[in-house]
Design a protein around this motif. Structure first.
Motif, PDB file in Angstrom:
ATOM      1  N   ASP A 268       0.829  -1.198   0.000  1.00 40.07           N
ATOM      2  CA  ASP A 268       0.000   0.000   0.000  1.00 40.07           C
ATOM      3  C   ASP A 268       0.869   1.256   0.000  1.00 40.07           C
ATOM      4  O   ASP A 268       1.936   1.302   0.606  1.00 40.07           O
ATOM      5  CB  ASP A 268      -0.911   0.017   1.227  1.00 40.07           C
ATOM      6  N   THR A 269       0.376   2.287  -0.649  1.00 39.42           N
ATOM      7  CA  THR A 269       1.112   3.532  -0.782  1.00 39.42           C
ATOM      8  C   THR A 269       1.241   4.231   0.562  1.00 39.42           C
ATOM      9  O   THR A 269       0.274   4.371   1.309  1.00 39.42           O
ATOM     10  CB  THR A 269       0.389   4.464  -1.766  1.00 39.42           C
ATOM     11  N   VAL A 270       2.460   4.694   0.872  1.00 41.47           N
ATOM     12  CA  VAL A 270       2.694   5.516   2.060  1.00 41.47           C
ATOM     13  C   VAL A 270       2.235   6.930   1.742  1.00 41.47           C
ATOM     14  O   VAL A 270       2.633   7.524   0.740  1.00 41.47           O
ATOM     15  CB  VAL A 270       4.189   5.502   2.447  1.00 41.47           C
ATOM     16  N   THR A 271       1.378   7.476   2.594  1.00 45.29           N
ATOM     17  CA  THR A 271       0.789   8.790   2.338  1.00 45.29           C
ATOM     18  C   THR A 271       1.418   9.902   3.167  1.00 45.29           C
ATOM     19  O   THR A 271       1.278  11.072   2.817  1.00 45.29           O
ATOM     20  CB  THR A 271      -0.718   8.753   2.616  1.00 45.29           C
ATOM     21  N   THR A 272       2.095   9.568   4.260  1.00 43.53           N
ATOM     22  CA  THR A 272       2.694  10.577   5.138  1.00 43.53           C
ATOM     23  C   THR A 272       3.993  10.033   5.717  1.00 43.53           C
ATOM     24  O   THR A 272       4.046   8.878   6.140  1.00 43.53           O
ATOM     25  CB  THR A 272       1.749  10.941   6.296  1.00 43.53           C
ATOM     26  N   VAL A 273       5.041  10.869   5.732  1.00 47.62           N
ATOM     27  CA  VAL A 273       6.300  10.521   6.398  1.00 47.62           C
ATOM     28  C   VAL A 273       6.710  11.684   7.301  1.00 47.62           C
ATOM     29  O   VAL A 273       6.567  12.835   6.911  1.00 47.62           O
ATOM     30  CB  VAL A 273       7.432  10.218   5.394  1.00 47.62           C
ATOM     31  N   ARG A 274       7.211  11.370   8.508  1.00 50.58           N
ATOM     32  CA  ARG A 274       7.643  12.398   9.447  1.00 50.58           C
ATOM     33  C   ARG A 274       8.861  11.920  10.243  1.00 50.58           C
ATOM     34  O   ARG A 274       8.838  10.852  10.853  1.00 50.58           O
ATOM     35  CB  ARG A 274       6.509  12.751  10.428  1.00 50.58           C
ATOM     36  N   TYR A 275       9.928  12.745  10.229  1.00 49.68           N
ATOM     37  CA  TYR A 275      11.105  12.477  11.042  1.00 49.68           C
ATOM     38  C   TYR A 275      10.801  12.758  12.513  1.00 49.68           C
ATOM     39  O   TYR A 275      10.124  13.738  12.840  1.00 49.68           O
ATOM     40  CB  TYR A 275      12.259  13.390  10.627  1.00 49.68           C
ATOM     41  N   ASN A 276      11.348  11.912  13.401  1.00 51.31           N
ATOM     42  CA  ASN A 276      11.228  12.163  14.834  1.00 51.31           C
ATOM     43  C   ASN A 276      12.183  13.281  15.245  1.00 51.31           C
ATOM     44  O   ASN A 276      13.326  13.317  14.777  1.00 51.31           O
ATOM     45  CB  ASN A 276      11.538  10.888  15.618  1.00 51.31           C
ATOM     46  N   PRO A 277      11.767  14.203  16.122  1.00 54.76           N
ATOM     47  CA  PRO A 277      12.637  15.316  16.513  1.00 54.76           C
ATOM     48  C   PRO A 277      13.887  14.897  17.276  1.00 54.76           C
ATOM     49  O   PRO A 277      14.907  15.600  17.231  1.00 54.76           O
ATOM     50  CB  PRO A 277      11.735  16.179  17.410  1.00 54.76           C
ATOM     51  N   ALA A 278      13.841  13.767  17.995  1.00 56.52           N
ATOM     52  CA  ALA A 278      14.960  13.356  18.842  1.00 56.52           C
ATOM     53  C   ALA A 278      15.788  12.220  18.236  1.00 56.52           C
ATOM     54  O   ALA A 278      17.017  12.235  18.295  1.00 56.52           O
ATOM     55  CB  ALA A 278      14.452  12.945  20.229  1.00 56.52           C
ATOM     56  N   GLU A 279      15.118  11.228  17.657  1.00 65.40           N
ATOM     57  CA  GLU A 279      15.807  10.084  17.062  1.00 65.40           C
ATOM     58  C   GLU A 279      16.022  10.355  15.576  1.00 65.40           C
ATOM     59  O   GLU A 279      15.070  10.349  14.793  1.00 65.40           O
ATOM     60  CB  GLU A 279      14.989   8.802  17.260  1.00 65.40           C
ATOM     61  N   ARG A 280      17.247  10.589  15.165  1.00 58.36           N
ATOM     62  CA  ARG A 280      17.534  11.075  13.821  1.00 58.36           C
ATOM     63  C   ARG A 280      17.199  10.078  12.722  1.00 58.36           C
ATOM     64  O   ARG A 280      16.970  10.477  11.573  1.00 58.36           O
ATOM     65  CB  ARG A 280      19.011  11.469  13.722  1.00 58.36           C
ATOM     66  N   ASP A 281      17.144   8.785  13.026  1.00 59.06           N
ATOM     67  CA  ASP A 281      16.856   7.775  12.006  1.00 59.06           C
ATOM     68  C   ASP A 281      15.450   7.197  12.109  1.00 59.06           C
ATOM     69  O   ASP A 281      15.130   6.234  11.420  1.00 59.06           O
ATOM     70  CB  ASP A 281      17.872   6.629  12.096  1.00 59.06           C
ATOM     71  N   LEU A 282      14.620   7.774  12.973  1.00 57.35           N
ATOM     72  CA  LEU A 282      13.268   7.253  13.175  1.00 57.35           C
ATOM     73  C   LEU A 282      12.259   8.059  12.350  1.00 57.35           C
ATOM     74  O   LEU A 282      12.219   9.287  12.431  1.00 57.35           O
ATOM     75  CB  LEU A 282      12.891   7.315  14.658  1.00 57.35           C
ATOM     76  N   ILE A 283      11.454   7.352  11.556  1.00 55.19           N
ATOM     77  CA  ILE A 283      10.405   7.967  10.755  1.00 55.19           C
ATOM     78  C   ILE A 283       9.076   7.313  11.098  1.00 55.19           C
ATOM     79  O   ILE A 283       8.987   6.084  11.215  1.00 55.19           O
ATOM     80  CB  ILE A 283      10.689   7.818   9.246  1.00 55.19           C
ATOM     81  N   ALA A 284       8.044   8.146  11.278  1.00 55.46           N
ATOM     82  CA  ALA A 284       6.678   7.638  11.437  1.00 55.46           C
ATOM     83  C   ALA A 284       5.943   7.816  10.114  1.00 55.46           C
ATOM     84  O   ALA A 284       6.250   8.729   9.342  1.00 55.46           O
ATOM     85  CB  ALA A 284       5.961   8.379  12.555  1.00 55.46           C
ATOM     86  N   HIS A 285       4.973   6.947   9.850  1.00 51.54           N
ATOM     87  CA  HIS A 285       4.267   7.031   8.580  1.00 51.54           C
ATOM     88  C   HIS A 285       2.801   6.654   8.725  1.00 51.54           C
ATOM     89  O   HIS A 285       2.407   5.958   9.668  1.00 51.54           O
ATOM     90  CB  HIS A 285       4.922   6.108   7.543  1.00 51.54           C
ATOM     91  N   CYS A 286       1.994   7.130   7.801  1.00 48.25           N
ATOM     92  CA  CYS A 286       0.623   6.673   7.600  1.00 48.25           C
ATOM     93  C   CYS A 286       0.560   6.035   6.221  1.00 48.25           C
ATOM     94  O   CYS A 286       1.235   6.479   5.293  1.00 48.25           O
ATOM     95  CB  CYS A 286      -0.379   7.834   7.671  1.00 48.25           C
ATOM     96  N   SER A 287      -0.267   5.008   6.081  1.00 45.48           N
ATOM     97  CA  SER A 287      -0.360   4.306   4.801  1.00 45.48           C
ATOM     98  C   SER A 287      -1.804   4.053   4.427  1.00 45.48           C
ATOM     99  O   SER A 287      -2.718   4.192   5.251  1.00 45.48           O
ATOM    100  CB  SER A 287       0.416   2.978   4.846  1.00 45.48           C
TER     101      SER A 287
END
Length: 308
Positions: free
Chosen positions: A143-162
């Protein structure tokens, strides 16, 4: 006074699907559209921006003028830009096949990430016109990822909605999935709290916004109600005490997340999950992106009337 301070008419030829500020002091921000183009802009008109230089007499930052690059497109230019234009390599002949759904800038590095309709997440360097890294199979779903967001503290952590109604956390360094939960309806947007980076808010198709603690994704901490259309965009204030939402109902609403000593994870006494303020103009149509400026003075919005 509730007035519009500037209008970038014709900023994109189709819906404006994302706006994000860079992490510098030059007032630069990026917007992406469903025509498959990313553009860089300056919040200060005619290339004027604030530098770190200090005048010895008044001890205030001095304004310097910078030269704006001219876009090679036929799009109308404004005193705010565009400064630069970015495309996916495959989008030069078929731009609508790679429409951008989301854009986010890294909190500490000169890098931004996008989610597009080619079912991939791309990482970009502002100095290059094409992506530096692309993740096609990172998210564990077709399924297509619709949103990506970097975490402010963890430089390699991304949250997403799909598109599968999922909300997930992923590590870009190891290209691995960490957690994922499935909502009752699809979530359209997600933002991390800049002051409490373990908290984030999502806007959902069920007209509500939800705050979550990343340590426990099984249930939201608070539900925020009031919109009569799907919540398409959310944005935290720099203080982390409130967030703004943009909706399909053509309104902007501001929600406070804490009262009487509460925190974002616990609203405190008297927190009722309703908006403290509502904004709308005659020209404003369905709103797809909103965000605060870093000085907490203005809110930017982008809608399907092609204006910012």
């Amino acid at each position: 006074n509730r007035r519009m301070v500037a209008s970038l008419d014709g900023a994109h030829s189709r819906n404006v699907s994302g706006i994000v500020f860079g992490n510098g002091i030059d007032g630069q921000f990026y917007s992406c559209g469903e025509e498959g183009i990313i553009k860089a802009w300056s919040i200060y008109p005619k290339g004027q921006y604030i530098t770190a230089d200090v005048d010895d007499e008044d001890k205030k930052p001095r304004a310097r003028k910078g030269n704006l690059k001219s876009s090679q497109d036929d799009d109308a230019e404004s005193p705010h830009g565009p400064l630069n234009v970015y495309r996916l390599p495959s989008a030069r002949n078929s731009s609508f096949a790679n429409a951008f759904h989301s854009i986010d800038h890294h909190w500490s590095e000169s890098q931004f990430a996008t989610a597009s309709s080619d079912a991939a997440v791309h990482l970009w360097d502002p100095e290059r016109s094409t992506p530096i890294t692309s993740f096609n199979n990172l998210w564990g779903s077709d399924d297509t990822v619709t949103t990506v967001r970097y975490n402010p503290a963890e430089r390699d952590l991304i949250a997403h909605c799909s598109s599968d109604r999922g909300i997930g956390l992923h590590d870009t360094r190891t290209a691995s999935a960490l957690q994922k939960t499935i909502m009752g309806m699809k979530s359209n947007c997600l933002e991390w709290n800049p002051m409490e980076p373990y908290m984030f808010v999502v806007g959902n198709e069920d007209y509500n916004a939800y705050t979550f603690d990343m340590r426990k994704l099984s249930r939201p901490t608070t539900i925020f109600k009031g919109h009569v259309g799907a919540v398409m965009s959310v944005g935290w204030s720099p203080t982390g005490t409130e967030f703004v939402t943009g909706s399909y109902d053509k309104t902007i609403r501001i929600f406070s997340t804490r009262k009487e000593g509460g925190t974002a994870s616990h609203g405190g006494y008297g927190s009722n999950g309703t908006a403290r303020d509502i904004y709308h103009t005659k020209r404003m149509q369905r709103i797809f992106c909103v965000g605060y400026t870093l000085d907490h003075k203005y809110i930017l919005s982008g809608s399907d009337d092609t204006n910012i």
